[in-house]
Design a protein around this motif. Structure first.
Motif, mmCIF file in Angstrom:
data_model
loop_
_atom_site.group_PDB
_atom_site.id
_atom_site.type_symbol
_atom_site.label_atom_id
_atom_site.label_comp_id
_atom_site.label_asym_id
_atom_site.label_seq_id
_atom_site.Cartn_x
_atom_site.Cartn_y
_atom_site.Cartn_z
ATOM 1 N N GLU A 101 0.303 7.313 -3.297
ATOM 2 C CA GLU A 101 -0.131 8.370 -4.206
ATOM 3 C C GLU A 101 -1.337 9.053 -3.596
ATOM 4 O OE1 GLU A 101 -1.754 8.985 -8.805
ATOM 5 O OE2 GLU A 101 -1.468 6.983 -7.958
ATOM 6 N N CYS A 102 -1.314 10.379 -3.560
ATOM 7 C CA CYS A 102 -2.388 11.155 -2.949
ATOM 8 C C CYS A 102 -2.977 12.093 -4.003
ATOM 9 C CB CYS A 102 -1.833 11.960 -1.774
ATOM 10 S SG CYS A 102 -3.086 12.889 -0.867
ATOM 11 N N LYS A 103 -4.321 12.068 -4.141
ATOM 12 C CA LYS A 103 -4.961 12.927 -5.128
ATOM 13 C C LYS A 103 -6.359 13.314 -4.671
ATOM 14 C CE LYS A 103 -6.630 9.045 -7.898
ATOM 15 N NZ LYS A 103 -6.636 8.423 -9.237
ATOM 16 N N VAL A 104 -6.857 14.418 -5.257
ATOM 17 C CA VAL A 104 -8.182 14.936 -4.938
ATOM 18 C C VAL A 104 -9.189 14.300 -5.888
ATOM 19 C CG1 VAL A 104 -9.645 16.979 -4.804
ATOM 20 C CG2 VAL A 104 -7.248 17.100 -4.098
ATOM 21 N N ALA A 105 -10.332 13.860 -5.348
ATOM 22 C CA ALA A 105 -11.418 13.289 -6.152
ATOM 23 C C ALA A 105 -12.720 13.930 -5.703
ATOM 24 C CB ALA A 105 -11.484 11.772 -5.998
ATOM 25 N N GLY A 106 -13.092 15.060 -6.340
ATOM 26 C CA GLY A 106 -14.289 15.775 -5.933
ATOM 27 C C GLY A 106 -14.109 16.428 -4.580
ATOM 28 N N ASP A 107 -14.993 16.095 -3.647
ATOM 29 C CA ASP A 107 -14.896 16.630 -2.289
ATOM 30 C C ASP A 107 -14.071 15.732 -1.377
ATOM 31 O OD1 ASP A 107 -16.431 18.789 -2.948
ATOM 32 O OD2 ASP A 107 -18.328 17.851 -2.335
ATOM 33 N N THR A 108 -13.470 14.692 -1.932
ATOM 34 C CA THR A 108 -12.702 13.748 -1.121
ATOM 35 C C THR A 108 -11.236 13.738 -1.547
ATOM 36 O OG1 THR A 108 -13.133 11.880 -2.617
ATOM 37 C CG2 THR A 108 -14.739 12.277 -0.854
ATOM 38 N N VAL A 109 -10.436 13.175 -0.666
ATOM 39 C CA VAL A 109 -9.014 12.953 -0.956
ATOM 40 C C VAL A 109 -8.752 11.464 -0.856
ATOM 41 C CG1 VAL A 109 -6.641 13.410 -0.231
ATOM 42 C CG2 VAL A 109 -8.361 15.215 -0.083
ATOM 43 N N VAL A 110 -8.103 10.902 -1.880
ATOM 44 C CA VAL A 110 -7.851 9.460 -1.925
ATOM 45 C C VAL A 110 -6.351 9.222 -1.904
ATOM 46 C CG1 VAL A 110 -8.178 7.327 -3.230
ATOM 47 C CG2 VAL A 110 -9.957 9.078 -3.255
ATOM 48 N N VAL A 111 -5.933 8.387 -0.942
ATOM 49 C CA VAL A 111 -4.536 7.972 -0.847
ATOM 50 C C VAL A 111 -4.462 6.501 -1.200
ATOM 51 C CG1 VAL A 111 -2.505 7.764 0.626
ATOM 52 C CG2 VAL A 111 -4.077 9.675 0.952
ATOM 53 N N THR A 112 -3.689 6.185 -2.233
ATOM 54 C CA THR A 112 -3.529 4.804 -2.679
ATOM 55 C C THR A 112 -2.081 4.403 -2.491
ATOM 56 O OG1 THR A 112 -5.242 5.125 -4.352
ATOM 57 C CG2 THR A 112 -3.853 3.183 -4.580
ATOM 58 N N GLY A 113 -1.856 3.245 -1.886
ATOM 59 C CA GLY A 113 -0.500 2.790 -1.628
ATOM 60 C C GLY A 113 -0.310 1.333 -1.954
ATOM 61 N N LYS A 114 0.904 1.009 -2.377
ATOM 62 C CA LYS A 114 1.287 -0.387 -2.577
ATOM 63 C C LYS A 114 2.014 -0.843 -1.325
ATOM 64 C CE LYS A 114 3.844 -3.475 -5.651
ATOM 65 N NZ LYS A 114 4.730 -3.579 -6.841
ATOM 66 N N VAL A 115 1.434 -1.867 -0.662
ATOM 67 C CA VAL A 115 1.941 -2.293 0.639
ATOM 68 C C VAL A 115 2.473 -3.719 0.527
ATOM 69 C CG1 VAL A 115 1.404 -2.576 3.085
ATOM 70 C CG2 VAL A 115 0.228 -0.829 1.745
ATOM 71 N N ASP A 116 3.620 -3.925 1.164
ATOM 72 C CA ASP A 116 4.260 -5.242 1.157
ATOM 73 C C ASP A 116 3.807 -6.024 2.383
ATOM 74 O OD1 ASP A 116 5.870 -7.399 0.665
ATOM 75 O OD2 ASP A 116 7.720 -6.429 1.363
ATOM 76 N N TYR A 117 3.191 -7.197 2.127
ATOM 77 C CA TYR A 117 2.807 -8.114 3.203
ATOM 78 C C TYR A 117 3.543 -9.435 3.031
ATOM 79 C CZ TYR A 117 -0.996 -4.871 4.272
ATOM 80 O OH TYR A 117 -1.722 -3.761 4.611
ATOM 81 N N SER A 118 3.511 -10.265 4.078
ATOM 82 C CA SER A 118 4.324 -11.484 4.088
ATOM 83 C C SER A 118 3.890 -12.496 3.027
ATOM 84 C CB SER A 118 4.269 -12.139 5.473
ATOM 85 O OG SER A 118 2.919 -12.457 5.816
ATOM 86 N N LYS A 119 2.603 -12.579 2.721
ATOM 87 C CA LYS A 119 2.117 -13.560 1.745
ATOM 88 C C LYS A 119 2.054 -12.982 0.337
ATOM 89 C CE LYS A 119 -0.593 -16.390 4.940
ATOM 90 N NZ LYS A 119 -1.929 -16.969 5.239
ATOM 91 N N ARG A 120 1.593 -11.748 0.211
ATOM 92 C CA ARG A 120 1.499 -11.109 -1.097
ATOM 93 C C ARG A 120 1.330 -9.600 -0.912
ATOM 94 N NH1 ARG A 120 -1.422 -13.813 -4.136
ATOM 95 N NH2 ARG A 120 -1.948 -15.561 -2.783
ATOM 96 N N ASP A 121 1.759 -8.859 -1.904
ATOM 97 C CA ASP A 121 1.562 -7.414 -1.873
ATOM 98 C C ASP A 121 0.083 -7.090 -2.103
ATOM 99 O OD1 ASP A 121 4.241 -7.263 -1.528
ATOM 100 O OD2 ASP A 121 4.706 -6.618 -3.581
ATOM 101 N N ALA A 122 -0.297 -5.869 -1.742
ATOM 102 C CA ALA A 122 -1.693 -5.460 -1.898
ATOM 103 C C ALA A 122 -1.771 -3.984 -2.179
ATOM 104 C CB ALA A 122 -2.490 -5.801 -0.647
ATOM 105 N N SER A 123 -2.828 -3.612 -2.887
ATOM 106 C CA SER A 123 -3.128 -2.197 -3.114
ATOM 107 C C SER A 123 -4.100 -1.747 -2.031
ATOM 108 C CB SER A 123 -3.761 -2.004 -4.506
ATOM 109 O OG SER A 123 -4.198 -0.668 -4.665
ATOM 110 N N VAL A 124 -3.716 -0.737 -1.273
ATOM 111 C CA VAL A 124 -4.523 -0.249 -0.157
ATOM 112 C C VAL A 124 -5.003 1.164 -0.504
ATOM 113 C CG1 VAL A 124 -4.584 0.266 2.305
ATOM 114 C CG2 VAL A 124 -3.193 -1.634 1.457
ATOM 115 N N ARG A 125 -6.315 1.393 -0.370
ATOM 116 C CA ARG A 125 -6.897 2.687 -0.712
ATOM 117 C C ARG A 125 -7.645 3.248 0.495
ATOM 118 N NH1 ARG A 125 -9.775 0.977 -4.212
ATOM 119 N NH2 ARG A 125 -11.854 1.072 -3.302
ATOM 120 N N MET A 126 -7.297 4.483 0.853
ATOM 121 C CA MET A 126 -7.942 5.172 1.976
ATOM 122 C C MET A 126 -8.573 6.460 1.456
ATOM 123 S SD MET A 126 -6.280 6.401 5.613
ATOM 124 C CE MET A 126 -5.957 4.708 6.119
#
Length: 258
Positions: A101-126
């Motif tokens: 998911e990609c969205k604008v937050a003020g002067d920044t852009v935030v991309v949040t993704g649900k990523v599948d890893y071998s031990k457990r899934d994780a929420s990754v935010r860039m």
């Protein structure tokens, strides 16, 4: 390593595209489809690329000797790699990106993704700054309800243990107060005993001095009576007419010269 270099070149192109779309989208509430695609591409590149790149190769990128890598890429790797390294043992190896998911937050852009890893899934935010460079990266592993309850119970036990430990320590300190009071009483009694002994010694000394002076006074009175009787006998008068006011020691040399 060649694959990594090609990925870095692709990332440089994506960065330039992201920077352009950021400049054009800063004043808008939402990003266009092409802009979102650009940011998602950079997100996917780093999430997948860092997870599949050996640590030795990452170190070479961060050193960037001779400036062979684009500075934006080196900076991005420097932001993303520490978060990935700190969570690697917890989430395991990278498998794939499930959604973004990609969205604008003020002067920044935030991309949040649900990523599948071998031990457990994780929420990754860039997070991207207004120039399109990566300004932040975070990984939050997903835990099951049982794991959350286990952690909560563990935290509760640790918290209760700390509280009881502090209470026990405080009770031990309070129980020591009676010994402190005893020590203070003993020291006070010792001081009073020494003071009493000193006072008794002083009183005894004063009593001896007074007694001595009284004895000397009695001796002086007896000597005065004897002298008065001798003078009365010598002159043939009564001793009642004599008053001895003081007795002084005579100079023996004068008696010898008489």
């Amino acid at each position: 390593m060649k694959k990594l270099l090609s990925l870095l070149c692709m990332a440089a192109c994506l960065f330039s595209l992201a920077a352009c779309t950021t400049d054009s989208g800063n004043n808008n509430a939402a990003l266009s489809e092409s802009e979102q695609k650009s940011y998602n591409s950079v997100f996917e590149f780093f999430v997948e690329g860092i997870a599949s790149t050996p640590d030795a190769d990452v170190a070479l990128i961060l050193e960037n000797e001779g400036g062979q890598y684009v500075e934006e890429v080196v900076s991005g790797v420097g932001v993303v790699y520490p978060a990935w390294k700190n969570n690697r043992s917890e989430i395991g190896e990278y498998i794939g990106i499930l959604e973004t998911e990609c969205k604008v937050a003020g002067d920044t852009v935030v991309v949040t993704g649900k990523v599948d890893y071998s031990k457990r899934d994780a929420s990754v935010r860039m997070t991207f700054d207004k120039n399109g460079a990566i300004a932040g990266f975070a990984i939050e592993p997903f835990y099951t309800w049982g794991e959350k309850m286990t952690k909560a119970a563990l935290n509760t036990v640790i918290g209760i243990g700390v509280v009881f430990s502090v209470l026990i320590l405080m009770s031990l300190l309070i129980s020591c107060f009676k010994y402190i009071n005893r020590i203070e009483t003993a020291v006070k009694n010792k001081r009073e005993s020494k003071s009493q002994i000193a006072q008794e010694g002083m009183d005894n000394t004063i009593a001896q001095i007074v007694q001595k002076e009284e004895e000397e006074l009695v001796d002086d009175l007896e000597l005065a009576a004897v002298i008065a009787a001798a003078v009365a006998a010598y002159t043939g008068t009564s001793a009642d007419g004599f008053v001895v006011r003081s007795i002084r020691k005579s100079n023996k040399n004068k008696w010898k010269n008489a």
